[in-house]
Design an enzyme around this catalytic site. Structure first.
Site, PDB file in Angstrom:
ATOM      1  N   LYS A  54       0.837  -1.210   0.000  1.00  0.00           N
ATOM      2  CA  LYS A  54       0.000   0.000   0.000  1.00  0.00           C
ATOM      3  C   LYS A  54       0.867   1.253   0.000  1.00  0.00           C
ATOM      4  CE  LYS A  54      -0.606   0.303   5.005  1.00  0.00           C
ATOM      5  NZ  LYS A  54      -1.528   0.753   6.034  1.00  0.00           N
ATOM      6  N   TYR A  88      17.744  30.079   2.319  1.00  0.00           N
ATOM      7  CA  TYR A  88      16.700  30.931   2.891  1.00  0.00           C
ATOM      8  C   TYR A  88      17.008  31.272   4.345  1.00  0.00           C
ATOM      9  CZ  TYR A  88      13.573  30.168  -1.084  1.00  0.00           C
ATOM     10  OH  TYR A  88      13.009  30.149  -2.325  1.00  0.00           O
TER      11      TYR A  88
END
Length: 340
Positions: A33, A249
């Protein structure tokens, strides 16, 4: 570009350990899954078939269709819209209200809530479920449950095992009463399998152990498995920063001396969870991630053309205060994968 490498040798090693614990390859269902926990649905399914695994577990019918020809048995855990069906598919029944939504003449595994209280019918509703399915000519091919704390040091695991033992007895009585064949029984996930002495269920659903991890393995003396996935990045650019210059940043990393710095093509846009000044990480080769991780790149003190960002996600899981599952499943499914 960034790439995920999948170790066939490590996967086969893990599946061998799992199969021996379960008793045989036939008693193992590999859980695929969520894109095989980020490893690649088709890639892992193909390798599992090559190893000799005949059962798989997926989340949806669409996932099952992608690997339909690779397995004899596919359990679908969470489908609500049945636009197609195959005789190899076995649908999980998570609530009584879903009985009327199931395809006619389909195969069903009844999920029973033995204590997790997430999905599944209550044990006292088992006969009602069997009768409802029988009315629609739907075959009950399995009955299962899921452990809520098999990887935790508590009595929950043994409490749920006992609850499921009572469920098995009830199901056998119902089947005898209704002249129905006894279905398959399964409850063990990865941790539950390795905590079980003399495994005797019809099969085990093994997810995270397939991919090389067993959380809290030291607590329970679990076997040492081998991570299947490694994440690699390619160099985008290189520059020499002068002492006192900052990277990225916010300029949260400042050099204390002249330093060679390169950017690499992995970022949080690829599902590599964001690192910053409060979360420090060093790659397997010893390169510290400098400053904040950007959407599409990160910075390292090297000019190697390709760098292994991780080959074991346990350290990243600790840094992010999460579990190994989350680190791998959040990776962007579009990252190229290569089997080695």
């Amino acid at each position: 570009m960034a790439k995920i490498l999948l170790s066939k040798e490590n996967l086969f090693y893990n599946l061998d350990v799992i199969s021996k614990k379960a008793g045989s390859k036939e008693k193992v269902a590999v859980v695929l899954k969520d894109n095989a926990y980020g490893h690649g649905l088709v890639e892992i399914a193909t390798l599992a078939k090559e190893f000799g695994i005949k059962k798989a577990v997926v989340r949806t019918i669409d996932d099952a269709l992608k690997i339909e020809k690779l397995f004899d048995f596919i359990l679908v855990l969470a489908e609500k819209s049945f636009h197609t069906y195959s005789h190899t598919f076995h649908i999980a029944l998570n609530s009584l209200e879903d009985i009327d939504k199931l395809p006619n003449n389909s195969n069903v595994h009844i999920k029973v809530d033995t204590g997790m209280h997430r999905n599944g019918i209550y044990p006292e509703d088992l006969e009602k479920a069997f009768l409802g399915l029988l009315e629609r000519n739907i075959k009950v091919t399995g009955v299962f449950t899921h452990h809520r704390g098999a990887d935790e040091l508590s009595t929950d695991f043994f409490w749920q095992k006992e609850n499921f033992s009572l469920v098995k007895k009830s199901v056998k009585n119902i089947c005898e009463k209704l002249f129905l064949p006894i279905p398959l029984f399964h409850s063990c996930n990865s941790a539950a399998l390795f905590r079980t002495e003399n495994f005797d269920e019809d099969f085990t659903r093994v997810g995270i152990a397939t991919y090389g991890y067993l959380d809290d393995s030291d607590v329970f003396n679990f076997p040492k498995l081998k991570p299947v996935m490694s994440l690699w990045a390619s160099r985008l650019s290189t520059r020499i920063l002068k002492k006192g210059q900052s990277v990225g940043y916010g300029g949260t990393f400042t050099t204390t001396e002249d330093m060679l710095v390169s950017t690499y093509d992995v970022g949080y846009g690829d599902g590599f969870l964001r690192l910053n000044e409060r979360k420090s990480y060093t790659t397997p080769k010893g390169y510290k991630v400098l400053g904040r991780v950007s959407m599409d790149n990160l910075s390292l003190n090297t000019d190697d053309e390709k760098v292994c960002i991780f080959d074991d996600v346990r350290e990243l899981a600790k840094i992010h205060d999460t579990i190994t599952y989350e680190i791998t499943t959040t990776l962007n499914p579009n990252i190229e994968k290569e089997i080695i």
